[in-house]
Motif scaffolding. Structure first.
Motif, PDB file in Angstrom:
ATOM      1  N   GLU A 216       0.819  -1.206   0.000  1.00  0.00           N
ATOM      2  CA  GLU A 216       0.000   0.000   0.000  1.00  0.00           C
ATOM      3  C   GLU A 216       0.857   1.262   0.000  1.00  0.00           C
ATOM      4  O   GLU A 216       0.554   2.232  -0.688  1.00  0.00           O
ATOM      5  CB  GLU A 216      -0.929  -0.018   1.222  1.00  0.00           C
ATOM      6  N   LYS A 217       1.953   1.253   0.753  1.00  0.00           N
ATOM      7  CA  LYS A 217       2.846   2.416   0.808  1.00  0.00           C
ATOM      8  C   LYS A 217       3.561   2.622  -0.526  1.00  0.00           C
ATOM      9  O   LYS A 217       3.750   3.759  -0.976  1.00  0.00           O
ATOM     10  CB  LYS A 217       3.861   2.246   1.937  1.00  0.00           C
ATOM     11  N   ASN A 220       1.098   4.088  -2.985  1.00  0.00           N
ATOM     12  CA  ASN A 220       0.884   5.495  -2.661  1.00  0.00           C
ATOM     13  C   ASN A 220       2.069   6.344  -3.099  1.00  0.00           C
ATOM     14  O   ASN A 220       1.902   7.459  -3.610  1.00  0.00           O
ATOM     15  CB  ASN A 220       0.649   5.643  -1.157  1.00  0.00           C
ATOM     16  N   LYS A 223       1.801   6.722  -6.861  1.00  0.00           N
ATOM     17  CA  LYS A 223       0.721   7.664  -7.181  1.00  0.00           C
ATOM     18  C   LYS A 223       1.185   9.111  -6.984  1.00  0.00           C
ATOM     19  O   LYS A 223       0.971   9.977  -7.841  1.00  0.00           O
ATOM     20  CB  LYS A 223      -0.498   7.364  -6.304  1.00  0.00           C
ATOM     21  N   ASN A 224       1.831   9.364  -5.849  1.00  0.00           N
ATOM     22  CA  ASN A 224       2.295  10.725  -5.560  1.00  0.00           C
ATOM     23  C   ASN A 224       3.339  11.189  -6.567  1.00  0.00           C
ATOM     24  O   ASN A 224       3.302  12.339  -7.025  1.00  0.00           O
ATOM     25  CB  ASN A 224       2.860  10.795  -4.143  1.00  0.00           C
TER      26      ASN A 224
END
Length: 277
Positions: A216-217, A220, A223-224
Motif C-alpha cells: 500500500e505504501k 501510494n 501515485k504521488n
C-alpha cells in the motif's frame, strides 16, 4: 465473471463430476521494469554465452541438466515430451483423510471447483459427504503438462482444491541446526505468564483485518510521484544490537501493556460503536 483456467471431472469411485477450475487467488505482487537512469528507456535482457559473450538466438538454445560442476546432460524437447504426464481431464481422488493430518506446510496454491449445471447433485453429494465424515479428498491431476498432488475440501457451498508439495519437496526440521542446545525448558511461572499473554491476544481470525502495508505504501508512493509530488526519503536509522533482556520481565511487561491498551478510553469508544452496529 472470471473465466475458468481448466475444465474436467472429479473421479469419485465410479462417479464422474464435471467441473471448472477457477483461480482462488489474485496476484497482487508489484512488478517493476528496469530503465536506463539518464533517460528512462526500457532495458532488454539478452541471452549471451558465458564463454565468448556472444548473443545466442532462441533457436540455438537447448536444455541442459547440470550433473556435476560445468557438466551437463542435454535433453531435447522430444525426449521431455515422451515422459510428460499423459494429458488428462480427470481429478482422480485416491484417499479420504482427516484435514488435521495434513500439515499446512504442504499447501501451495488454491482454486475453486465449480460444477457444471448437469453435475450439481453429484457435486453436492461429494461436498456433503466430506462435511459429514469430516474428511477431505487427496487427489492427483495434470495441469499444463505437470502432475499435481492436491486436496479437495468443503468451503461453504463450494469445493476448494489446493495443490500440495510432494513429501520430498519439504525440508525436514531434522536437517536444520540443533534446536535443543542449552537449558531451554521454560519454568512453570514463565509458562503461566506466557499463556496469559496468548489469552490476552486471542481473537477470531478476521483475514480482512490484515493488510499488505508495504504494498500500500509503495502504490501510494508511485501515485504521488506520478502526480508530480517530490518524495523525500527519511533518514536511515542504524539498527542497534539487540539487548539481552530478562524473559520473565518481558512477558509481564507485554501482558501489562496489552491490558492497558484494552482499557484505554479510545478503545472503549471503538468497541461501543462496533456494538451499536
Amino acid at each position: 465473471m472470471a473465466r475458468p483456467i481448466w475444465s474436467g471431472t472429479i473421479s469419485f469411485g465410479l462417479v464422474n463430476i464435471p467441473i471448472r477450475l477457477h483461480n482462488a487467488i489474485k496476484n497482487k505482487n508489484l512488478h517493476f521494469h528496469q530503465l536506463r537512469k539518464k533517460d528512462g528507456c526500457r532495458i532488454r535482457l539478452k541471452k549471451v554465452c558465458s564463454t565468448d559473450g556472444a548473443e545466442v538466438m532462441a533457436e540455438d538454445i537447448v536444455k541442459g541438466y547440470e550433473v556435476s560442476p560445468d557438466q551437463y546432460v542435454v535433453v531435447s524437447s522430444e525426449e521431455l515430451t515422451s515422459v510428460t504426464p499423459k494429458a488428462s481431464r480427470s481429478i482422480e481422488i485416491e484417499d479420504f483423510v482427516l484435514m488435521k493430518q495434513i500439515d499446512p506446510i504442504y499447501f501451495e496454491k488454491s482454486y475453486y471447483l465449480i460444477p457444471e449445471p448437469t453435475s450439481m447433485k453429484a457435486y453436492r453429494l461429494l461436498l456433503e459427504a466430506m462435511e459429514t465424515s469430516k474428511r477431505v479428498a487427496v487427489a492427483k491431476f495434470v495441469l499444463r503438462n505437470k502432475q499435481y498432488l492436491a486436496v479437495l475440501r468443503p468451503n461453504g457451498q463450494t469445493i476448494t482444491l489446493s495443490t500440495l508439495f510432494f513429501a520430498d519437496e519439504i525440508i525436514s526440521p531434522d536437517e536444520l541446526s540443533d534446536l535443543a542446545a542449552g537449558d531451554t525448558q521454560p519454568t512453570e511461572k514463565e509458562l503461566k505468564i506466557a499463556l496469559q499473554l496468548v489469552e490476552s491476544l486471542s481473537n477470531d481470525f478476521q483475514p480482512e483485518k490484515y493488510h499488505d502495508e508495504y504494498r500500500e505504501k509503495v502504490l501510494n508512493l508511485i501515485k504521488n510521484k506520478a502526480e508530480g509530488e517530490t518524495v523525500t526519503a527519511p533518514a536511515q536509522v542504524q539498527n542497534q544490537p539487540g539487548k539481552i533482556i530478562d524473559l520473565m520481565a518481558a512477558l509481564e511487561a507485554s501482558v501489562s501493556a496489552i491490558k492497558k491498551q484494552k482499557t484505554s478510553p479510545k478503545r472503549k469508544r471503538v468497541h461501543a460503536l462496533q456494538n451499536k452496529r
